[in-house]
Scaffold this motif. Structure first.
Motif, PDB file in Angstrom:
ATOM      1  N   ILE A   1       2.518 -13.155  20.442  1.00  0.00           N
ATOM      2  CA  ILE A   1       1.495 -13.211  21.490  1.00  0.00           C
ATOM      3  C   ILE A   1       0.640 -14.470  21.313  1.00  0.00           C
ATOM      4  N   CYS A   2       0.352 -14.836  20.056  1.00  0.00           N
ATOM      5  CA  CYS A   2      -0.400 -16.068  19.807  1.00  0.00           C
ATOM      6  C   CYS A   2       0.397 -17.286  20.273  1.00  0.00           C
ATOM      7  N   GLY A   3       1.718 -17.223  20.134  1.00  0.00           N
ATOM      8  CA  GLY A   3       2.563 -18.295  20.660  1.00  0.00           C
ATOM      9  C   GLY A   3       2.344 -18.449  22.167  1.00  0.00           C
ATOM     10  N   PHE A   4       2.327 -17.307  22.869  1.00  0.00           N
ATOM     11  CA  PHE A   4       2.052 -17.346  24.312  1.00  0.00           C
ATOM     12  C   PHE A   4       0.646 -17.877  24.584  1.00  0.00           C
ATOM     13  N   ALA A   5      -0.293 -17.484  23.719  1.00  0.00           N
ATOM     14  CA  ALA A   5      -1.659 -17.986  23.886  1.00  0.00           C
ATOM     15  C   ALA A   5      -1.671 -19.509  23.745  1.00  0.00           C
ATOM     16  N   GLY A   6      -0.811 -20.029  22.845  1.00  0.00           N
ATOM     17  CA  GLY A   6      -0.713 -21.477  22.677  1.00  0.00           C
ATOM     18  C   GLY A   6      -0.211 -22.152  23.948  1.00  0.00           C
ATOM     19  N   TRP A   7       0.756 -21.503  24.582  1.00  0.00           N
ATOM     20  CA  TRP A   7       1.281 -22.024  25.851  1.00  0.00           C
ATOM     21  C   TRP A   7       0.181 -22.008  26.911  1.00  0.00           C
ATOM     22  N   ALA A   8      -0.531 -20.867  26.985  1.00  0.00           N
ATOM     23  CA  ALA A   8      -1.621 -20.745  27.961  1.00  0.00           C
ATOM     24  C   ALA A   8      -2.719 -21.770  27.677  1.00  0.00           C
ATOM     25  N   LEU A   9      -2.891 -22.082  26.400  1.00  0.00           N
ATOM     26  CA  LEU A   9      -3.919 -23.053  26.000  1.00  0.00           C
ATOM     27  C   LEU A   9      -3.634 -24.425  26.612  1.00  0.00           C
ATOM     28  N   ILE A  10      -2.357 -24.821  26.606  1.00  0.00           N
ATOM     29  CA  ILE A  10      -2.007 -26.112  27.212  1.00  0.00           C
ATOM     30  C   ILE A  10      -2.334 -26.070  28.706  1.00  0.00           C
ATOM     31  N   GLY A  11      -2.013 -24.941  29.340  1.00  0.00           N
ATOM     32  CA  GLY A  11      -2.324 -24.798  30.756  1.00  0.00           C
ATOM     33  C   GLY A  11      -3.821 -24.881  31.008  1.00  0.00           C
ATOM     34  N   ARG A  12      -4.596 -24.303  30.107  1.00  0.00           N
ATOM     35  CA  ARG A  12      -6.046 -24.237  30.296  1.00  0.00           C
ATOM     36  C   ARG A  12      -6.699 -25.611  30.142  1.00  0.00           C
TER      37      ARG A  12
END
Ligand SMILES: Nc1ncnc2c1ncn2[C@@H]1O[C@H](COP(=O)(O)OP(=O)(O)O)[C@@H](O)[C@H]1O
Ligand SMILES: [Mg+2]
Lengths: 355, 258
Positions: free
Chosen positions: A260-271
């Motif tokens: 889930i943190c990996g996905f959060a990392g992906w979302a972080l780039i988007g943010r």
């Protein structure tokens, strides 16, 4: 030796005095019923606080706050913490804690960026590599906690430093700029894609956060694995004796949290648009804050993951509301601090089983 | 007749404490075997070694003549051995139904169960309610309420109901009436007799001599980590039994020598 059997008889007689507990839903009064409701629906308190704080800021600020645009802005601002808090909730439900979530999140995003730009790997695979990295970090934590029987706080205190340091060393402190990503690997910014619904602005990252929390809430409630997560956090020894694979459950929880943190990392780039090795490192404390305000017990086994989402949103409402009121940003921390202590006090009260 | 469950030379050490000291054990088909002994004699450790909760350092366990090596309580449960541990082994924050099915949850039929692994709550709650009613131990209104809201006696009732519902070969009860009132104890004793009538043998650990002498076919006296003797309750008095287990008297005319 008849004295001994006398002794047994007395003990039998003494037990006789104990009232044979009858079991009826007596009228426990308003407070008792409220206590019971909280026991059954632990996300109730943070939900009430969330609605109340939206109402108060709405009244104080008016349309500038109480608009689809502002309210969805809050969603965008809390999405990273919200996703990480979902991972943190799983861990805390098992009576653990994960200090490495922020580090895993940022290093995952760095891996996605560096794999795409340094090695020229197709963005799909770069994203995939970042997710796998998150999963592996989580599994490492899980291995140390479940197999080596090390305390989660210590394990993740260690992996937090290790992962964060590796992140700086590997990325050489280099930021990948948003324009470059947009031009060459837009998939990395996918989670930041916006769409509007009336005045409300959503991003895929926000949708992902909401879906993730809903799916996890369902899984925790309606699958055997979910029940085992609670049982392990409640009393690992009892869980083991009643046939739960305690080690396996712990390993899967830490692994899933890492993913889930990996996905959060992906979302972080988007943010933030760019890939920056210095972002989101404080997500560990923020996620723990959200989880605690969300009414999940740090002692494990109690609480609802929806509460953690509400907790993250409460923090978001306070930061935006106070900012729009022109207050010093420190007031946000001040109030969050109060909420944390209040939440723990409520948790203690709920755990007191007099119902 | 051969024992259905047999332990030979079982040893379990906790650091310097020898909880089981080359202990033998026999349970015969269809019988109620009481295990008595002083606090700390190693009774709980013995039944844990038989039910997979503790892996003995030495010795062997055989079930129906076949050597078994249970690595976890689940292995023993799959072999039909159901145990009520002294600590009850329940998750206080979870519901009665959740606890009864912990580790053997039932999934829904069809795609929701197979693909999404959704639990069949209706079925599990129905079953739990039935079993508690069978036991008649309590008038629980709400099978979904957390176990921690139950009294000690009610919790014990749920644990016993769980074992009685799922045990198919052997049922082990470690001090099942310790927290119970007289009425509730009575029900548990009746339940034990019911289970025996179904042909399932029972191991009953208890400190309550009247209970032991009422239901037991044989009494295993445990002392200092091993079986001191096995006595027939018809040949020995309660005070004799207590004297054996405390070492005040040496047993004579026993069924099994040490
Ligand atoms: N998990 C454990 N760790 C350390 N010592 C233990 C453990 N379990 C039991 N013991 C010790 O083993 C001995 C036997 O305990 P137990 O089997 O619980 O006895 P009983 O059930 O007959 O009262 C005691 O001395 C107890 O302190
Ligand atoms: Mg004991």
């Amino acid at each position: 030796m008849s004295s001994d059997s006398d002794h047994y008889e007395t003990s039998v007689r003494e037990r006789r005095e104990e009232a044979v507990a009858a079991f009826d839903e007596r009228d426990k009064g308003l407070m008792g019923r409220f206590h019971h409701a909280l026991h059954v629906t632990p996300a109730l308190v943070p939900l009430i606080v969330l609605i109340a704080s939206i109402a108060v800021f709405g009244l104080l600020i008016g349309d500038r706050f109480f608009s689809p645009f502002s309210l969805t802005l809050i969603l965008q601002q809390v999405q990273i913490v919200g996703i990480v808090a979902a991972a943190q909730s799983l861990i805390i439900l098992t009576a653990g804690i994960d200090l490495s979530v922020g580090a895993i999140t940022v290093f995952s995003s760095v891996i996605m960026g560096q794999f795409a730009f340094r090695y020229g790997i197709p963005p799909v695979f770069a994203v995939f590599a970042g997710l796998i990295f998150g999963l592996l970090c989580g599994l490492l934590n899980g291995f140390l906690v479940s197999r080596m029987k090390l305390p989660p706080f210590i394990v993740t205190l260690g992996t937090w430093q290790i992962i964060l340091a590796s992140n700086y060393l590997y990325s050489a402190n280099e930021t990948i700029r948003a324009q470059e990503i947009e031009a060459q690997a837009p998939l990395l910014q996918f989670m930041g894609t916006k769409f509007t619904l009336g005045g409300a602005v959503f991003t895929y990252g926000v949708i992902f956060m909401l879906l993730l929390v809903l799916v996890l809430a369902w899984v925790l409630k309606h699958t055997a694995w979910g029940r085992h997560v609670y049982a392990v956090g409640d009393d690992p020894e009892a869980a083991q004796l009643s046939g739960v694979n305690v080690r396996g459950t712990l390993l899967s929880v830490y692994g899933l949290a890492g993913l889930i943190c990996g996905f959060a990392g992906w979302a972080l780039i988007g943010r933030i648009g760019s890939v920056s090795p210095t972002s989101a490192y404080e997500a560990n404390i923020e996620s723990i804050t959200a989880v605690v305000i969300g009414g999940i017990s740090l002692f494990g086994g109690r609480g609802s993951i929806l509460g953690a989402l509400f907790g993250a949103l409460i923090v978001g409402v306070f930061s935006l509301g106070l900012r729009l009121l022109g207050a010093d940003a420190q007031w946000t921390y001040f109030f969050i601090g109060l909420l944390i202590i209040a939440a723990v006090a409520v948790d203690q009260w709920i755990r007191k089983v007099t119902a | 007749m051969d024992p259905i469950l047999k332990g030979r030379n079982l040893v379990k050490r906790y650091g310097r404490v020898v909880a089981l000291d080359h202990c033998d054990f026999d349970l015969y088909p269809g019988e109620i075997l009481a295990v008595i002994g002083d606090n700390g004699a190693g009774k709980s450790t013995l039944i844990k070694a038989l039910s997979g909760a503790v892996i003995p350092d030495e010795g062997e366990v055989t079930l129906e003549g076949r050597r078994v090596r249970f690595a976890s309580p689940n292995d023993a449960r799959e072999a039909g051995i159901e145990t009520v541990y002294q600590t009850l082994a329940m998750s206080p924050a979870l519901s009665i139904a959740d606890n009864m099915f912990m580790g053997r949850e039932v999934r829904k039929a069809g795609i929701m169960g197979k693909l999404f692994r959704q639990l069949d709550r209706t079925h599990m709650e129905q079953f739990a309610r039935e079993k508690l009613n069978d036991l008649g131990l309590m008038t629980i209104q709400n099978i979904t309420q957390p176990v921690e809201t139950l009294s000690g006696g009610q919790r014990q009732g749920v644990a016993v109901a769980r074992a009685a519902a799922f045990g198919s070969r052997v049922i082990i009860l470690d001090e099942p009436t310790a927290a119970l009132g007289v009425k509730e104890s009575r029900r548990v004793l009746d339940l034990i007799k019911d289970v025996k009538a179904r042909g399932i043998p029972i191991i009953l650990i208890s400190h309550n001599m009247p209970h032991v002498f009422e239901v037991a076919d044989r009494i295993h006296v445990h002392r200092l980590g091993r079986r001191l003797c096995v006595i027939d309750p018809r040949d020995h008095s309660m005070s004799d039994a207590v004297a054996y287990m405390t070492g005040a008297k040496v047993p004579e005319g026993t069924l099994t020598p040490a």
